[in-house]
Design an enzyme around this catalytic site. Structure first.
Site, PDB file in Angstrom:
ATOM      1  CG  ASN A 141      -1.907   1.093   1.249  1.00  0.00           C
ATOM      2  OD1 ASN A 141      -1.875   1.983   0.387  1.00  0.00           O
ATOM      3  ND2 ASN A 141      -2.806   1.065   2.206  1.00  0.00           N
TER       4      ASN A 141
ATOM      5  NE  ARG B 120      -6.371   1.113  -0.210  1.00  0.00           N
ATOM      6  CZ  ARG B 120      -6.594   2.037   0.702  1.00  0.00           C
ATOM      7  NH1 ARG B 120      -5.617   2.456   1.472  1.00  0.00           N
ATOM      8  NH2 ARG B 120      -7.792   2.528   0.859  1.00  0.00           N
TER       9      ARG B 120
ATOM     10  CG  HIS C  78     -12.493   2.794   2.872  1.00  0.00           C
ATOM     11  ND1 HIS C  78     -13.180   3.686   3.637  1.00  0.00           N
ATOM     12  CD2 HIS C  78     -11.186   3.043   3.060  1.00  0.00           C
ATOM     13  CE1 HIS C  78     -12.324   4.477   4.257  1.00  0.00           C
ATOM     14  NE2 HIS C  78     -11.114   4.104   3.920  1.00  0.00           N
TER      15      HIS C  78
ATOM     16  NE  ARG D  74     -10.037  11.601   4.006  1.00  0.00           N
ATOM     17  CZ  ARG D  74      -9.973  10.372   3.514  1.00  0.00           C
ATOM     18  NH1 ARG D  74     -10.698  10.036   2.473  1.00  0.00           N
ATOM     19  NH2 ARG D  74      -9.186   9.468   4.081  1.00  0.00           N
TER      20      ARG D  74
ATOM     21  CD  GLU E  76      -8.080  -1.629   3.975  1.00  0.00           C
ATOM     22  OE1 GLU E  76      -7.574  -1.238   5.046  1.00  0.00           O
ATOM     23  OE2 GLU E  76      -8.469  -0.856   3.101  1.00  0.00           O
TER      24      GLU E  76
END
Ligand code: AMP
Length: 392
Positions: A7, A88, A177, A236, A379
């Site tokens: 990632n 990713r 996601h 965010r 993940e």
């Protein structure tokens, strides 16, 4: 076969090496502050953590050190042992529903989508190119964060904007996601012993998103066009009225980039609390009666509950609501706040079970109309599984 799961962020590179198909994690780590004056990396292996300072001008230098350390620590004898490297990739547009072996065509697509994911796709591509240089024999695979949402029906991904914006510019709801939500879905399919699961999955971490899963497939999501949409996140804002942007530009004299940067980096839990983007600090503030932290927690959980209602109303049945991500897995306060606000749906929290961290746990009582679970995400493993399946 050994598979590396990667990632790559703008200044970081996380990796985990798995033995597949056993799904055994061998070594993992992260390179941080790439491109800054001083960088560092940490490696976890056999329960031990090693931290080292270094200077990393770019991602290539990080990958070079990584390959050397894998050999130094006797994890591998040579790089040929690594059969595949899975990356990713945040944005695959609507071109890729599934993971793919990386070819020139794939890297071109990732590059062509820079404008849709300016914070993520360029770093993802840097990671890909660095591994191509240092482990050229391993097959590389792109695992898209936008892949899992491709089953969303059109009525769930269209905006009521001029139709040509969709046709000409690709303005539609995407969803990020996806790798995490796919992992949770597969985990629950195994747990419930059926493919056609109906779930609401809540990934609550630094970034936050929710998906509804109908018959094992993504049906709807809180996410939208950009990664700053839907739920309130660490820094965010999540959903806001588009007209706020030109209004604040006019009132403050800020440029569009500055306003958007503020919404991305100075909003969310940080913006409301004025203290921190970390839910642990917000919790402490709530406990000590800090009004801005109480407001931040209220806004954060209300937005989640609102989306659960929005997603639930279009489901015929719900087998489970699942909480994952740093906050979803660890914060009993946040889960408790959310579930208590869901009591109108007949959901009943089991306080004792909810006092758990990071373990698969049923956190509602037997009489609850919908069971809720903590489901730790992985993940990295999801990326490794897809990569193994493509390269084996
Ligand atoms: P993630 O992006 O999934 O790694 O989640 C990171 C976020 O999880 C942090 O910024 C914290 O807000 C939150 N978090 C991590 N550990 C805890 C904890 N023990 N209690 C509450 N929140 C936590």
């Amino acid at each position: 076969m050994k598979i590396l799961s990667v990632n790559a962020g703008s200044s970081s590179l996380k990796f985990t090496l798995f033995e597949m198909p056993e799904e055994k994690e061998i070594i993992s780590g992260v390179f941080e502050r790439i491109g800054e004056e001083t960088s560092l990396y940490s490696i976890k292996m056999n329960g031990e953590k090693i931290k080292k300072d270094c200077v990393l001008k770019n991602h290539e230098e990080a990958v070079k050190i990584l390959t050397e350390e894998l050999i130094n620590y006797n994890v591998i004898k040579n790089l040929h042992e690594i059969g595949g490297v899975g990356h990713r990739v945040v944005h695959g547009g609507d071109k890729y529903a599934d993971s793919v072996i990386i070819t020139e065509d794939v890297t071109n697509t990732i590059r062509n989508l820079f404008h849709l994911a300016p914070l993520h796709n360029p770093s993802n591509l840097m990671g890909i190119e660095a591994f191509q240089e240092f482990i050229p024999d391993a097959k590389e695979v792109a695992v898209f964060d936008t892949g899992f949402h491709q089953t969303m029906p059109k009525e769930n991904y269209m905006y009521a904007a001029p139709y040509e914006w969709y046709e000409k510019y690709g303005v539609r709801r995407y969803a990020y996601h996806g790798i995490s939500h796919q992992y949770i879905t597969e985990y629950m399919q195994n747990y419930l012993g059926k493919k056609d699961v109906n779930l609401i999955t809540c990934h609550l971490g630094g970034g936050c998103s929710m998906y509804s899963i109908k018959d094992g497939k993504c049906f709807d999501t809180s996410m939208s066009f950009s990664t700053n949409s839907g739920l309130i996140m660490g820094t965010r804002s999540g959903d806001i009225d588009a007209f706020i942007v030109p209004y604040v530009m006019k009132e403050s004299g800020m440029t569009m980039e500055e306003v958007l940067d503020s919404l991305n980096k100075k909003g969310g839990l940080l913006g409301v609390s004025g203290i921190s983007n970390d839910s642990r600090d917000i919790e402490e503030g709530v406990e000590s009666g800090n009004e801005r932290c109480i407001l931040a927690q209220e806004l954060f959980t209300n937005r989640i509950v609102g989306y659960i209602g929005k997603l639930a109303i279009f489901m015929d049945k719900i087998d489970a609501i699942c909480f994952t991500g740093g906050i979803g897995e660890n914060s009993s306060m946040t889960r408790k706040d959310i579930i208590n606000k869901l009591s109108k749906l007949g959901i009943v929290l089991d306080e004792e079970a909810n006092n758990t961290r990071g373990k698969f746990t049923l956190i509602t009582k037997a009489e609850s109309k919908i069971p809720c679970y903590i489901v730790p995400t992985n993940e990295e493993l999801m990326i490794a599984k897809d990569t193994y399946n493509l390269v084996k």
